[in-house]
Design a protein around this motif. Structure first.
Motif, short mmCIF file in Angstrom:
data_model
loop_
_atom_site.label_atom_id
_atom_site.label_comp_id
_atom_site.label_asym_id
_atom_site.label_seq_id
_atom_site.Cartn_x
_atom_site.Cartn_y
_atom_site.Cartn_z
N TYR A 273 42.10 39.53 41.66
CA TYR A 273 41.80 40.40 40.56
C TYR A 273 41.99 39.55 39.30
O TYR A 273 40.77 39.65 38.30
CB TYR A 273 42.60 41.70 40.58
N TYR B 167 38.74 38.30 36.83
CA TYR B 167 38.66 39.04 35.37
C TYR B 167 39.00 37.94 34.36
O TYR B 167 38.19 37.98 33.30
CB TYR B 167 39.86 40.07 35.47
N SER C 167 35.56 35.80 34.15
CA SER C 167 34.46 36.45 33.60
C SER C 167 34.15 36.29 32.07
O SER C 167 33.40 36.69 31.53
CB SER C 167 34.55 38.04 33.81
N THR D 202 37.48 49.55 37.32
CA THR D 202 37.33 48.13 37.51
C THR D 202 35.71 48.10 37.32
O THR D 202 35.25 46.84 37.12
CB THR D 202 38.08 48.02 38.65
N SER E 58 33.40 45.20 35.75
CA SER E 58 32.67 44.14 36.40
C SER E 58 31.56 44.17 36.27
O SER E 58 30.77 43.14 36.02
CB SER E 58 33.14 43.97 38.08
N CYS F 179 34.94 45.33 29.16
CA CYS F 179 35.97 44.53 29.68
C CYS F 179 37.56 45.19 29.40
O CYS F 179 38.44 45.32 30.46
CB CYS F 179 36.15 43.20 29.03
N PHE G 110 39.30 45.58 32.98
CA PHE G 110 39.95 44.41 33.28
C PHE G 110 41.33 44.34 32.40
O PHE G 110 42.11 43.53 32.82
CB PHE G 110 38.81 43.27 32.80
N SER H 233 31.36 37.79 37.33
CA SER H 233 31.78 39.06 37.15
C SER H 233 31.31 40.11 38.13
O SER H 233 31.66 40.88 38.56
CB SER H 233 31.71 39.51 35.94
N GLY I 61 32.51 39.88 41.48
CA GLY I 61 33.64 40.63 41.65
C GLY I 61 33.57 41.98 42.11
O GLY I 61 34.31 42.75 42.69
N THR I 62 32.23 42.69 41.42
CA THR I 62 32.04 43.90 41.90
C THR I 62 32.28 44.19 43.39
O THR I 62 32.70 45.04 43.64
CB THR I 62 30.63 44.45 41.38
#
Length: 541
Positions: A315, A319, A322, A375, A379, A423, A427, A486, A489-490
């Motif tokens: 995570y 984060y 990004s 979150t 992302s 963000c 994040f 980013s 990351g989703t």
């Protein structure tokens, strides 16, 4: 139907408790129930629901808020540490500076980065210290290096004293992160825990803004002296609050745990069932103090520690990559290069205000919306904002190469501000909140320290590599890379991130131990009081 309280008393009597718990705690639970003439009490989420008293199931919110605020005062110091170099360096570069430095020199880079050397060390030290000395003592000790650092800077007569001061304030910033969040997570009830743990993120944003405001009207050494007031206040106020009940029970001190829990919940709250839950959980998991290296290592390698650590490690990696702290550290430079007509310093100040406001909103939403939705907002929002910013900078370079006028100069500013807002909503809050939630009690301090150390190490690598990436991939290519990370990351968050909102710490630990699966779907189970029903021919005891 059997009365709920009577059932729980029978369970307690039939379970295999330690002699200490049987002799000291359980008689008090049983006697208090008899004194109440065994009124029907309903258990919901580690709290009592008493129909005769309006169905109140929660302890004092005021006491829990005060404890959380005091525990996390030190996080404001972290924000001040981040913001200090931004206001100090321009003043030190002035011709009349008492400690003159040259712009672009090694002294400038060392002043800016020295705190980043101390921060990961502080994270690692505090993690071990938290489990050995306790959460409260650790919070008190963490303020000492921060206070020493600001004093050294305030009275600095040469550059070496500033270096030393920056190292110590960074050390204090690293030490306070995990204890502040773990203490808050262990003393608050589930319905308040997410919002109150998010105070840490509010503290960091507040510290950055305070330092910017002080630096606009005061000299750097006066700013340092004023900044030292905060760790001193945090140190003194922490003496007013007890150790966390979870830690005290893990150290076989149930009576002290009972007193502490009553202090955090208020005298009007019946703590019997919450104490019973903590004791049962301690016995079920055989919680005891870990003294040897092998015991600690064995506990760290268990699934209920490795799984959440891997989750938060990735995570923080996603984060930070990004581009979060690239925007924070290079805001003025990015505004300048974007071609906007807005004054770059004014834009940076406004950005700090927006960040603080967004952090406050995120803390409230953390209680209402859960960890997963916020979150996802971050992302997706950060990915699109970064790609938009990178795309505009690519167009700007094309316009410049072909002597074309710049258009829509407001667009990069919009991208930067939208990035900051989205963000902050997830994040900048959620992973720090989860540090106080997802780790097992026995090693919560150590592994919490390792997690914050990893997080701050990522900050250093991202900020340090940004100039290299900007020169290699170009600035717009770097921002597009951050945006793609980013968005990637989703997918990870959707598949792997559990929903911990509204869950007790015991439920969360059971999930990572494989004993329940309630958090996997991400559904928020709202605990509602059940109504006692009496079947025909049945009498309530």
């Amino acid at each position: 139907m059997t009365n709920t309280t009577a059932e729980k008393n029978d369970d307690i009597q039939n379970s295999d408790k330690s002699s200490l718990v049987e002799s000291k705690v359980l008689p008090k639970i049983q006697s208090s129930n008899h004194l109440e003439d065994e009124k029907p009490m309903l258990a919901t989420n580690s709290a009592y629901s008493d129909p005769e008293n309006g169905g109140n199931i929660n302890g004092s919110a005021v006491k829990q808020v005060l404890a959380a605020v005091v525990a996390q005062l030190g996080t404001i110091n972290t924000g001040m540490t981040f913001g200090f170099s931004a206001i100090a360096l321009p003043q030190l570069q002035e011709p009349n500076s008492t400690i003159p430095i040259v712009e672009g020199s090694s002294e400038e880079s060392w002043i800016a980065s020295m705190s980043s050397i101390g921060t990961p060390i502080g994270c690692l030290v505090s993690g071990y210290m938290m489990d050995v000395l306790g959460r409260k003592r650790s919070l008190i000790i963490t303020e000492i290096p921060a206070l020493l650092g600001w004093i050294l800077i305030a009275f600095a007569t040469d550059i070496r004293m500033i270096y030393a001061g920056r190292f110590f304030v960074g050390l204090g910033s690293g030490m306070v992160g995990a204890p502040a969040r773990v203490y808050t997570g262990e003393v608050t009830q589930p319905h308040l825990r997410g919002m109150l743990t998010a105070f840490s993120s509010i503290g960091v944003s507040t510290g950055v803004l305070i330092e910017y405001l002080l630096g606009s009207v005061l000299t750097w050494n006066v700013c340092a002296a004023i900044s030292g007031i905060l760790p001193l206040a945090a140190l003194l106020l922490m003496f007013l609050f007890p150790e966390t009940p979870s830690y005290l029970i893990s150290r076989s001190r149930p009576e002290k745990a009972r007193e502490a829990l009553q202090q955090f919940r208020g005298n009007a709250y019946n703590i019997n069932q919450e104490m019973e839950t903590l004791i049962n959980f301690s016995n079920k998991n055989n919680l005891k103090r870990l003294t040897g290296f092998r015991e600690i290592l064995s506990a760290l390698l268990k699934p209920n520690a490795v799984k959440p650590f891997t989750l938060l490690f990735l995570y923080f990696l996603i984060y930070q990559w990004s581009g979060t702290n690239v925007i924070t550290f290079y805001a003025v430079e990015i505004f300048k290069d974007s071609g906007t007509t807005l004054n770059k310093y004014l834009a940076a100040v406004i950005l700090g205000i927006v960040r603080l406001a967004s952090t406050i909103v995120a803390s409230v939403l953390c209680r209402r919306s859960g960890r997963r939705p916020l979150t996802m907002v971050s992302s997706v929002g950060c990915g699109l904002s970064m790609i938009g910013l990178g795309g505009y900078l690519w167009l700007k370079s094309y316009w410049a190469a072909n002597n074309l006028p710049f258009i829509a100069t407001w667009f990069p500013v919009l991208c930067i501000f939208s990035y900051t807002v989205t963000c902050t909503l997830g994040f900048l809050v959620i992973p720090w909140v989860m540090i106080g939630e997802v780790y097992p009690t026995q090693v919560r301090g150590i592994i919490g320290g390792l997690t914050t150390m990893a997080a701050h190490s990522f900050i250093f690598t991202v900020v340090k590599t940004y100039p290299f990436l900007a020169s290699t991939l170009t600035r717009h290519g770097t921002f597009i890379l951050y945006g793609c990370i980013s968005l990637f990351g989703t997918i990870y968050f959707y598949l792997c991130l559990p929903e911990t909102k509204g869950k007790t710490l015991q439920e969360i630990e059971d999930y990572f131990s494989g004993r329940n699966n309630d958090l996997r779907t991400g559904n928020i189970i709202r605990h509602k009081p059940k109504v006692l029903e009496v079947k025909k021919g049945q009498i309530l005891p």
